[in-house]
Write a protein that holds these residues in place. Structure first.
Motif, short mmCIF file in Angstrom:
data_model
loop_
_atom_site.label_atom_id
_atom_site.label_comp_id
_atom_site.label_asym_id
_atom_site.label_seq_id
_atom_site.Cartn_x
_atom_site.Cartn_y
_atom_site.Cartn_z
N VAL A 112 23.63 12.70 11.20
CA VAL A 112 23.36 14.14 11.09
C VAL A 112 22.28 14.58 12.08
O VAL A 112 21.27 13.90 12.26
N HIS A 113 22.50 15.72 12.72
CA HIS A 113 21.53 16.37 13.63
C HIS A 113 21.16 15.48 14.81
O HIS A 113 20.04 15.57 15.33
N THR A 114 22.08 14.64 15.23
CA THR A 114 21.91 13.82 16.44
C THR A 114 22.96 14.25 17.45
O THR A 114 23.85 15.06 17.14
N PRO A 115 22.93 13.70 18.67
CA PRO A 115 24.02 13.98 19.61
C PRO A 115 25.33 13.30 19.24
O PRO A 115 26.34 13.51 19.91
N ASP A 116 25.32 12.50 18.17
CA ASP A 116 26.47 11.65 17.84
C ASP A 116 27.00 11.90 16.43
O ASP A 116 27.44 10.97 15.75
N GLU A 117 26.97 13.14 15.98
CA GLU A 117 27.51 13.46 14.66
C GLU A 117 28.98 13.04 14.60
O GLU A 117 29.74 13.23 15.54
N LEU A 118 29.37 12.46 13.45
CA LEU A 118 30.71 11.88 13.32
C LEU A 118 31.37 12.36 12.04
O LEU A 118 30.77 12.29 10.96
N VAL A 119 32.61 12.85 12.16
CA VAL A 119 33.38 13.31 11.01
C VAL A 119 34.79 12.73 11.11
O VAL A 119 35.41 12.74 12.18
N TYR A 120 35.30 12.25 9.98
CA TYR A 120 36.65 11.69 9.96
C TYR A 120 37.69 12.81 9.92
O TYR A 120 37.50 13.83 9.24
N LYS A 121 38.80 12.59 10.61
CA LYS A 121 39.86 13.60 10.66
C LYS A 121 40.48 13.85 9.28
O LYS A 121 40.92 14.97 8.99
N ALA A 122 40.52 12.82 8.44
CA ALA A 122 41.04 13.00 7.08
C ALA A 122 40.20 14.02 6.32
O ALA A 122 40.73 14.82 5.53
N ASP A 123 38.89 14.02 6.56
CA ASP A 123 38.01 14.98 5.88
C ASP A 123 38.15 16.38 6.48
O ASP A 123 38.01 17.38 5.77
N ILE A 124 38.41 16.45 7.78
CA ILE A 124 38.67 17.75 8.41
C ILE A 124 39.94 18.37 7.83
O ILE A 124 39.98 19.55 7.48
N ASP A 125 40.98 17.56 7.72
CA ASP A 125 42.25 18.04 7.15
C ASP A 125 42.05 18.49 5.71
O ASP A 125 42.54 19.55 5.30
N SER A 126 41.31 17.69 4.93
CA SER A 126 41.04 18.05 3.53
C SER A 126 40.28 19.36 3.45
O SER A 126 40.58 20.21 2.60
N MET A 127 39.31 19.56 4.32
CA MET A 127 38.49 20.78 4.31
C MET A 127 39.34 22.02 4.59
O MET A 127 39.26 23.01 3.85
N LEU A 128 40.15 21.98 5.63
CA LEU A 128 40.97 23.14 5.96
C LEU A 128 41.96 23.45 4.85
O LEU A 128 42.11 24.60 4.42
N ARG A 129 42.64 22.43 4.34
CA ARG A 129 43.63 22.67 3.28
C ARG A 129 42.98 23.20 2.01
O ARG A 129 43.54 24.07 1.33
N LEU A 130 41.79 22.69 1.69
CA LEU A 130 41.11 23.15 0.49
C LEU A 130 40.69 24.62 0.64
O LEU A 130 40.82 25.41 -0.31
N TYR A 131 40.22 25.00 1.80
CA TYR A 131 39.87 26.41 2.02
C TYR A 131 41.10 27.30 1.91
O TYR A 131 41.03 28.41 1.34
#
Length: 304
Positions: free
Chosen positions: A278-297
């Motif tokens: 978090v708050h570094t130049p190397d923040e990392l997020v999994y695509k499965a969580d991105i997909d979950s976030m958009l679908r949940l919204y």
């Protein structure tokens, strides 16, 4: 991920969100004709650098902050934090002043912790510096500076493609104390009667929140949202079958803080993907969580 990469590459630290605001307004003008519902676009000096999109007959508002952390050049090669960036000697920083573009290196004094920069000249005082963007994508994840909260902005823009009824508000200053959500919330409440919100932001991977296991619904951070509203969100999420996780923290905050401290009776809940580094130049997020976030919204904005 081309749009997400573009968003991450635009420097827009707290207080200087205008470059990203300009990009968003152009993006909306270009792409809104292909959305399911054409929104009313509210922007201009009375909203500073914020944007409000109004779709149909709204019941719920989504708040996504467009600013990022960074640094301000002080005197004598000193730097001052914007928000709470991680600091390590060697981080690459970029910016621009009256003499041209800047690519410099962050320095951290080992004894005092004082922040500075290494560059071939002095940088004009007041110049903002941000992490140099190195966007990386694999089959499983994306990694870059400023996924917090460019990924929230990306989610909000993708939500707009199918949204029939709702409000999407792009806010400023969240990383450095807030200030914009109070007047956005007042206007939305008074003009449209909306008083329930989702905070579209990015949270942390912790001992209880794991990468790749779904979007996070936060039960609390430094503030506590109204339990009955959060339980409605949990029931909708459970019925949807979309993977999600529950978060309980005792610190941290978001645009929800200004909603709870405001004069209007807003219900709010933080819903967002977890990220590592978090708050570094190397923040990392999994695509499965991105997909979950958009679908949940998408489901929540239909059901709430």
């Amino acid at each position: 991920m081309h749009l997400l990469r573009t968003l991450c590459e635009i420097a827009a630290p707290s207080g200087h969100e205008a470059p990203l605001t300009e990009f968003l307004l152009h993006y909306i003008q270009q792409h809104a004709p292909g959305w399911r519902v054409q929104p009313q676009v509210l922007a201009g000096d009375d909203l500073q650098d914020c944007i409000i999109l109004v779709f149909g007959q709204p019941r719920t508002a989504v708040f996504a902050h467009i600013d990022s952390i960074g640094f301000t050049v002080r005197y004598g090669r000193q730097l001052v934090r914007i928000g709470g960036p991680d600091v390590q000697t060697g981080y690459r920083l970029v910016g621009r002043d009256a003499l041209g573009s800047i690519e410099c290196t962050l320095t951290v004094d080992e004894q005092t912790g004082a922040l500075g920069y290494e560059f071939n000249r002095d940088i004009e005082r007041g110049t903002e510096l941000t992490f140099q963007c190195d966007f990386r994508e694999t089959a499983e994840a994306v990694q870059s500076c400023y996924l917090d909260n460019r990924l929230g902005v990306w989610t909000a823009l993708r939500l707009c493609e199918t949204l029939e009824h709702g409000i999407v508000a792009f806010s400023c200053w969240e990383e450095h104390g807030g200030g914009s959500v109070k007047y956005l919330a007042k206007r939305i409440y008074e003009q449209y009667g909306v008083r329930q919100a989702l905070v579209c932001d990015i949270t942390w991977v912790t001992e209880g929140v794991h990468a790749g296991q779904g979007c996070v619904i936060s039960l609390r951070d430094s503030l506590i949202p109204r339990r009955s509203y959060v339980e409605r969100i949990r029931r909708i999420a459970e019925a949807s079958g979309i993977p999600y996780q529950l978060e309980v923290e005792g610190s941290g905050g978001s645009d929800g803080k200004e909603l709870q401290h405001g004069a209007q009776p807003w219900d709010w809940c933080f819903v967002g993907a977890p990220e590592d580094h978090v708050h570094t130049p190397d923040e990392l997020v999994y695509k499965a969580d991105i997909d979950s976030m958009l679908r949940l919204y998408q489901v929540l904005m239909q059901e709430l």
